[in-house]
Design a protein around this motif. Structure first.
Motif, mmCIF file in Angstrom:
data_model
loop_
_atom_site.group_PDB
_atom_site.id
_atom_site.type_symbol
_atom_site.label_atom_id
_atom_site.label_comp_id
_atom_site.label_asym_id
_atom_site.label_seq_id
_atom_site.Cartn_x
_atom_site.Cartn_y
_atom_site.Cartn_z
ATOM 1 N N THR A 80 0.851 -1.189 0.000
ATOM 2 C CA THR A 80 0.000 0.000 0.000
ATOM 3 C C THR A 80 0.888 1.241 0.000
ATOM 4 O O THR A 80 2.082 1.176 0.312
ATOM 5 N N ILE A 81 0.308 2.370 -0.327
ATOM 6 C CA ILE A 81 1.092 3.606 -0.348
ATOM 7 C C ILE A 81 1.695 3.919 1.025
ATOM 8 O O ILE A 81 2.886 4.265 1.111
ATOM 9 N N PRO A 82 0.940 3.784 2.127
ATOM 10 C CA PRO A 82 1.572 4.054 3.434
ATOM 11 C C PRO A 82 2.758 3.138 3.727
ATOM 12 O O PRO A 82 3.782 3.590 4.261
ATOM 13 N N ARG A 83 2.647 1.847 3.377
ATOM 14 C CA ARG A 83 3.757 0.925 3.636
ATOM 15 C C ARG A 83 4.970 1.256 2.764
ATOM 16 O O ARG A 83 6.101 1.223 3.229
ATOM 17 N N ILE A 84 4.719 1.549 1.493
ATOM 18 C CA ILE A 84 5.846 1.900 0.618
ATOM 19 C C ILE A 84 6.528 3.154 1.133
ATOM 20 O O ILE A 84 7.761 3.240 1.165
ATOM 21 N N ARG A 85 5.739 4.133 1.579
ATOM 22 C CA ARG A 85 6.325 5.372 2.112
ATOM 23 C C ARG A 85 7.227 5.084 3.320
ATOM 24 O O ARG A 85 8.315 5.650 3.445
ATOM 25 N N LYS A 86 6.760 4.216 4.220
ATOM 26 C CA LYS A 86 7.569 3.867 5.392
ATOM 27 C C LYS A 86 8.895 3.257 4.972
ATOM 28 O O LYS A 86 9.947 3.536 5.562
ATOM 29 N N LEU A 87 8.851 2.401 3.955
ATOM 30 C CA LEU A 87 10.072 1.751 3.488
ATOM 31 C C LEU A 87 10.978 2.723 2.746
ATOM 32 O O LEU A 87 12.205 2.647 2.851
ATOM 33 N N VAL A 88 10.384 3.624 1.997
ATOM 34 C CA VAL A 88 11.182 4.653 1.322
ATOM 35 C C VAL A 88 11.913 5.502 2.353
ATOM 36 O O VAL A 88 13.071 5.901 2.152
ATOM 37 N N ASP A 89 11.272 5.745 3.470
ATOM 38 C CA ASP A 89 11.898 6.540 4.531
ATOM 39 C C ASP A 89 13.160 5.869 5.086
ATOM 40 O O ASP A 89 14.027 6.543 5.642
ATOM 41 N N VAL A 90 13.266 4.530 4.957
ATOM 42 C CA VAL A 90 14.467 3.838 5.435
ATOM 43 C C VAL A 90 15.329 3.361 4.272
ATOM 44 O O VAL A 90 16.221 2.537 4.452
ATOM 45 N N GLY A 91 15.058 3.902 3.064
ATOM 46 C CA GLY A 91 15.985 3.684 1.965
ATOM 47 C C GLY A 91 15.514 2.837 0.804
ATOM 48 O O GLY A 91 16.281 2.606 -0.137
ATOM 49 N N LEU A 92 14.264 2.330 0.811
ATOM 50 C CA LEU A 92 13.806 1.507 -0.309
ATOM 51 C C LEU A 92 13.892 2.298 -1.612
ATOM 52 O O LEU A 92 13.501 3.459 -1.680
ATOM 53 N N ASP A 93 14.376 1.630 -2.660
ATOM 54 C CA ASP A 93 14.546 2.285 -3.960
ATOM 55 C C ASP A 93 13.444 1.942 -4.952
ATOM 56 O O ASP A 93 13.153 2.743 -5.846
ATOM 57 N N GLY A 94 12.866 0.750 -4.835
ATOM 58 C CA GLY A 94 11.906 0.353 -5.849
ATOM 59 C C GLY A 94 10.983 -0.746 -5.390
ATOM 60 O O GLY A 94 11.136 -1.319 -4.306
ATOM 61 N N VAL A 95 10.026 -1.067 -6.251
ATOM 62 C CA VAL A 95 9.022 -2.103 -5.988
ATOM 63 C C VAL A 95 8.917 -2.982 -7.224
ATOM 64 O O VAL A 95 8.887 -2.489 -8.360
ATOM 65 N N GLU A 96 8.874 -4.288 -6.998
ATOM 66 C CA GLU A 96 8.683 -5.218 -8.099
ATOM 67 C C GLU A 96 7.206 -5.190 -8.503
ATOM 68 O O GLU A 96 6.342 -5.745 -7.827
ATOM 69 N N VAL A 97 6.937 -4.552 -9.608
ATOM 70 C CA VAL A 97 5.572 -4.373 -10.098
ATOM 71 C C VAL A 97 5.098 -5.606 -10.861
ATOM 72 O O VAL A 97 4.015 -6.138 -10.608
ATOM 73 N N LEU A 98 5.926 -6.043 -11.801
ATOM 74 C CA LEU A 98 5.588 -7.207 -12.616
ATOM 75 C C LEU A 98 6.159 -8.474 -11.977
ATOM 76 O O LEU A 98 7.370 -8.596 -11.801
ATOM 77 N N HIS A 99 5.269 -9.401 -11.638
ATOM 78 C CA HIS A 99 5.656 -10.677 -11.034
ATOM 79 C C HIS A 99 4.532 -11.664 -11.318
ATOM 80 O O HIS A 99 3.358 -11.272 -11.390
ATOM 81 N N PRO A 100 4.830 -12.953 -11.494
ATOM 82 C CA PRO A 100 3.773 -13.921 -11.821
ATOM 83 C C PRO A 100 2.636 -13.986 -10.808
ATOM 84 O O PRO A 100 1.513 -14.364 -11.172
ATOM 85 N N SER A 101 2.893 -13.630 -9.555
ATOM 86 C CA SER A 101 1.847 -13.694 -8.539
ATOM 87 C C SER A 101 0.943 -12.460 -8.538
ATOM 88 O O SER A 101 -0.034 -12.413 -7.795
ATOM 89 N N HIS A 102 1.251 -11.464 -9.366
ATOM 90 C CA HIS A 102 0.476 -10.223 -9.399
ATOM 91 C C HIS A 102 -0.519 -10.247 -10.556
ATOM 92 O O HIS A 102 -0.106 -10.212 -11.720
#
Length: 299
Positions: A218-240
């Motif tokens: 979710t956007i709140p979770r991604i934001r929390k991770l970005v705050d500690v340095g996350l660079d990206g998210v795997e958008v395309l994956h067989p489970s999505h």
């Protein structure tokens, strides 16, 4: 990153590929080899990527970079770019989170940590074997290590040993009945906080990407991770499924983080996890390259 849809991006790159058939349009940024729990050796994986007309792949074995030298040499010979990577199992809040370290430049910076993780994997496998033995399945640790063949030990090796011994009828049954989450012989991994994993990836010069996040991203979770340095998210994956792919793409667009994608290939020849099956746009890799280059320039 302008607001658009994943399908539009893929169609654009398909169109470009149609005008230049000799230039591969797609990449696959999550691929596994026998260095961890994949079915094929690194050089064979690269040959498969060449046959699939991929421009680049990222070797992202679990807790090891040991397959990268062989893959890189094969890639140089075949004209397939190898993006050095690794996959780490971490924890974020109360959830397990898999993190990809892509564009790893300094393997020595993470090698000792990875060796420790590999040792923990062996201990975990030993515990699983002990529980299976207590349930009347006489599997041995030697058979599990034989399936691992020197690679980082994981539950798939336990499953293969169970299949080879005749204690399950098919590979998936081992997880569904015995070693999957919530099953009798499931053992959780030692807790490794995502903030520490991100720092480890950055120390090696890489980009930290949330692997196959599913509905958790979710956007709140991604934001929390970005705050500690996350660079990206795997958008395309067989489970999505498609609706989730578009949602994740919208999230990364809104938050200004990098999109990534991969088949999570372990050697299957068909189905949703087929090598290159996700049609990850080469432009996504170019975006990652730009961030890596800007960080190097800032040093």
């Amino acid at each position: 990153m302008t607001a658009t849809s994943v399908s539009v991006v893929v169609q654009q790159e398909q169109h470009q590929a149609g005008h230049s058939a000799a230039t591969p349009a797609f990449v696959d940024l999550q691929v596994h080899t026998t260095a961890s729990d994949g079915a094929l050796a690194p050089a064979v994986v690269v040959q498969a990527a060449h046959d699939a007309q991929l421009a680049a792949i990222s070797i992202t074995d679990h807790d090891t970079v040991d397959g990268l030298d062989e893959a890189t040499a094969a890639g140089a010979a075949l004209g397939v770019r190898i993006v050095p990577g690794v996959e780490l199992s971490t924890h974020f809040e109360n959830e397990e989170l898999h993190l990809l370290g892509l564009h790893i430049a300094n393997r020595d910076a993470i090698r000792s940590a990875l060796q420790e993780f590999q040792a923990q994997r062996v201990v975990r496998a030993e515990r699983i074997v002990a529980v299976l033995n207590a349930h009347g399945i006489p599997i041995t640790m030697e058979s599990v290590l034989r399936e691992a063949a020197g690679g980082a030990v994981g539950r798939p090796h336990v499953a293969r040993a169970m299949l080879a011994g005749g204690w399950v009828r098919e590979f998936r049954e081992a997880f569904d009945k015995w070693i999957g989450f919530g099953r009798p012989a499931y053992m959780a991994k030692d807790r490794f906080e995502v903030v520490d994993a991100i720092a480890l990836v950055h120390r090696a010069g890489g980009l930290a990407v949330w692997a196959h996040p599913g509905e958790l991203a979710t956007i709140p979770r991604i934001r929390k991770l970005v705050d500690v340095g996350l660079d990206g998210v795997e958008v395309l994956h067989p489970s999505h499924p498609p609706y989730l792919v578009q949602r994740l793409f919208d999230h990364v667009t809104q938050l200004g983080v990098l999109p990534s994608g991969g088949s999570d290939w372990h050697g299957t020849t068909d189905g949703p996890r087929k090598l290159g099956g996700q049609q990850v746009p080469k432009s996504w890799l170019a975006m990652q390259d730009a961030v890596v280059a800007s960080r190097l320039a800032a040093v």
